[in-house]
Design a protein around this motif. Structure first.
Motif, PDB file in Angstrom:
ATOM      1  N   ALA A 119      20.340  -0.059   0.619  1.00 59.66           N
ATOM      2  CA  ALA A 119      19.450  -1.099   0.192  1.00 59.66           C
ATOM      3  C   ALA A 119      19.052  -2.168   1.206  1.00 59.66           C
ATOM      4  CB  ALA A 119      19.822  -1.766  -1.057  1.00 59.66           C
ATOM      5  N   ALA A 120      20.262  -2.413   1.982  1.00 60.81           N
ATOM      6  CA  ALA A 120      20.125  -3.590   3.099  1.00 60.81           C
ATOM      7  C   ALA A 120      19.286  -2.885   4.252  1.00 60.81           C
ATOM      8  CB  ALA A 120      21.410  -3.916   3.569  1.00 60.81           C
ATOM      9  N   LEU A 121      19.297  -1.680   4.545  1.00 60.11           N
ATOM     10  CA  LEU A 121      18.339  -1.204   5.544  1.00 60.11           C
ATOM     11  C   LEU A 121      16.973  -1.337   5.096  1.00 60.11           C
ATOM     12  CD1 LEU A 121      20.739   1.870   6.499  1.00 60.11           C
ATOM     13  CD2 LEU A 121      20.441  -0.306   7.811  1.00 60.11           C
ATOM     14  N   GLY A 122      16.586  -0.927   4.017  1.00 60.87           N
ATOM     15  CA  GLY A 122      15.521  -1.072   3.465  1.00 60.87           C
ATOM     16  C   GLY A 122      14.909  -2.343   3.676  1.00 60.87           C
ATOM     17  N   ALA A 123      15.568  -3.279   2.986  1.00 61.69           N
ATOM     18  CA  ALA A 123      15.169  -4.551   3.039  1.00 61.69           C
ATOM     19  C   ALA A 123      14.976  -5.038   4.631  1.00 61.69           C
ATOM     20  CB  ALA A 123      16.357  -5.645   2.302  1.00 61.69           C
TER      21      ALA A 123
END
Length: 409
Positions: A121-125
């Motif tokens: 999720a952090a990579l996508g954000a």
């Protein structure tokens, strides 16, 4: 958090009419709303996650720290690695990854899988947020770029004000897994909207990472970025564990917690808007000084209530929580102004680094809060108040040094 939106603008073949560009910025704002909701929604149901996965609440809270740390470290790396990708492809792909990550987190059978979901999720954000701002700026004429950026930033502000309380409602009514499923569905719809609405925009030439990091050697920058980390750490020591610490001062039950989180979000919106206005009129240092003083005062009162086992109720605590939110998010506009004043020719790079500082502060605050939480809510609030006071002291010392340096030159 919002400074990440001012990445270097991607060149567009020919900007559409201003109204169309702002409409497309609104579509991107839906994506930043989904990103913001994902980043902060877990604070509303950490105890439920902990119970379900058989870990402590403080351990569950480290998922917030992990998200923040990965975002902070990945943001500059992804900016370089994905620079040549077409913007529509990158933005859509980032939201699809975020949706899949939320689905994985919601289905997590154990704690390690939960953490893996938060990393993805952090990579996508980290891939979506800076690119959304740069793309919005590229879709309008130069004189309207500030307005377009404000529209995109509005998605993050709305997530602060509404996303977390709505997540709390969903978690209590449907369970935390269903709440994350709802976030995944929202993110997938946003990905579809971006894919259908956004025109084709080319990528850009990558800015080498060493060029981005070279800005850290500027004296003015070295005094600003550590303050960003410290100030955000102060407000997130208790925020990541808002449900148990609010319960200690008399705010418990679904309705009361949702009201308190809504007041925090309203304070965040008000603090952000007022700080931008007064930073122009009175100067960023004065605004930050008032903000840190207000933050420390709010946390000190909450610590006293928790230590005395005073269940003050929603009305009294609500005022303090509103002040907490306002003082937390009043930091962003004046810090941005200070960075732009320190090195105006490298402004986009510096505000991107400031965004990494924000997430490092969020991660550090979550870690420290988790360490202190087993001792009770009062020590958590005391630690937050001490960090806020330390931020105020650091601000005054570094601002005085910067002023002396400017005078000597």
């Amino acid at each position: 958090m919002t400074e990440a939106l001012k990445a270097p603008p991607a060149p567009a073949p020919a900007p559409p009419p201003p109204s169309a560009g702002l409409g497309l910025a609104a579509v991107l704002a839906l994506g930043t709303f989904a990103v913001g909701t994902d980043a902060f929604v877990t604070a509303g149901f950490l105890p439920a996650v902990a119970d379900s996965l058989h870990v402590s609440t403080s351990a569950a809270g480290q998922s917030v720290s992990l998200f923040a740390a990965v975002y902070a470290l990945a943001s500059p790396l992804l900016a370089v690695a994905t620079a040549r990708l077409p913007r529509r492809t990158l933005l859509t792909g980032a939201l699809v990854l975020l949706a899949a990550a939320n689905a994985l987190t919601g289905l997590a059978p154990n704690y390690p899988v939960l953490l893996a979901g938060r990393v993805l999720a952090a990579l996508g954000a980290a891939a979506f947020t800076p690119t959304a701002g740069a793309t919005a700026a590229a879709l309008v004429r130069p004189e309207r770029r500030g307005r377009a950026l404000a529209v995109v930033i509005g998605g993050l502000t709305a997530a602060t004000a509404l996303g977390v309380p709505l997540g709390r409602v969903a978690a209590v009514g449907l369970g935390w897994r269903a709440a994350l499923g709802a976030v995944a569905a929202l993110t997938a719809l946003c990905a579809l909207a971006v894919r259908l609405a956004l025109p084709a925009l080319p990528g850009t030439e990558p800015v080498p990472l060493r060029t981005r990091l070279a800005a850290l050697r500027r004296p003015g920058v070295l005094t600003v970025l550590p303050l960003t980390v410290l100030g955000m750490a102060a407000c997130y020591v208790p925020y990541s564990y808002s449900v148990p610490v609010l319960d200690a001062v008399g705010v418990s039950g679904r309705t009361a917690v949702v009201v308190a989180l809504l007041l925090y979000g309203a304070g965040a919106v008000a603090g952000n808007l007022l700080a931008g206005r007064f930073a122009d009129r009175r100067g960023p240092v004065r605004v930050l000084t008032a903000g840190y003083a207000a933050m420390a005062a709010a946390f000190a009162v909450l610590a006293g209530l928790a230590a005395g086992h005073v269940r003050a109720g929603v009305a009294v605590v609500g005022v303090l929580v509103f002040l907490w939110g306002a003082s937390s998010w009043c930091q962003t506009p004046p810090q941005q102004l200070r960075l732009l004043s320190a090195a105006p020719e490298q402004g986009p790079l510096l505000v991107s680094l400031n965004s990494s500082g924000i997430y490092l502060g969020i991660g550090a605050g979550s870690v420290l809060g988790g360490v202190v939480l087993p001792l009770g809510a009062a020590p958590v609030f005391v630690l937050a108040a001490v960090l806020a006071l330390a931020a105020g002291v650091l601000l005054r010392v570094t601002a005085r040094g910067a002023a002396a340096g400017a005078t000597s030159t």
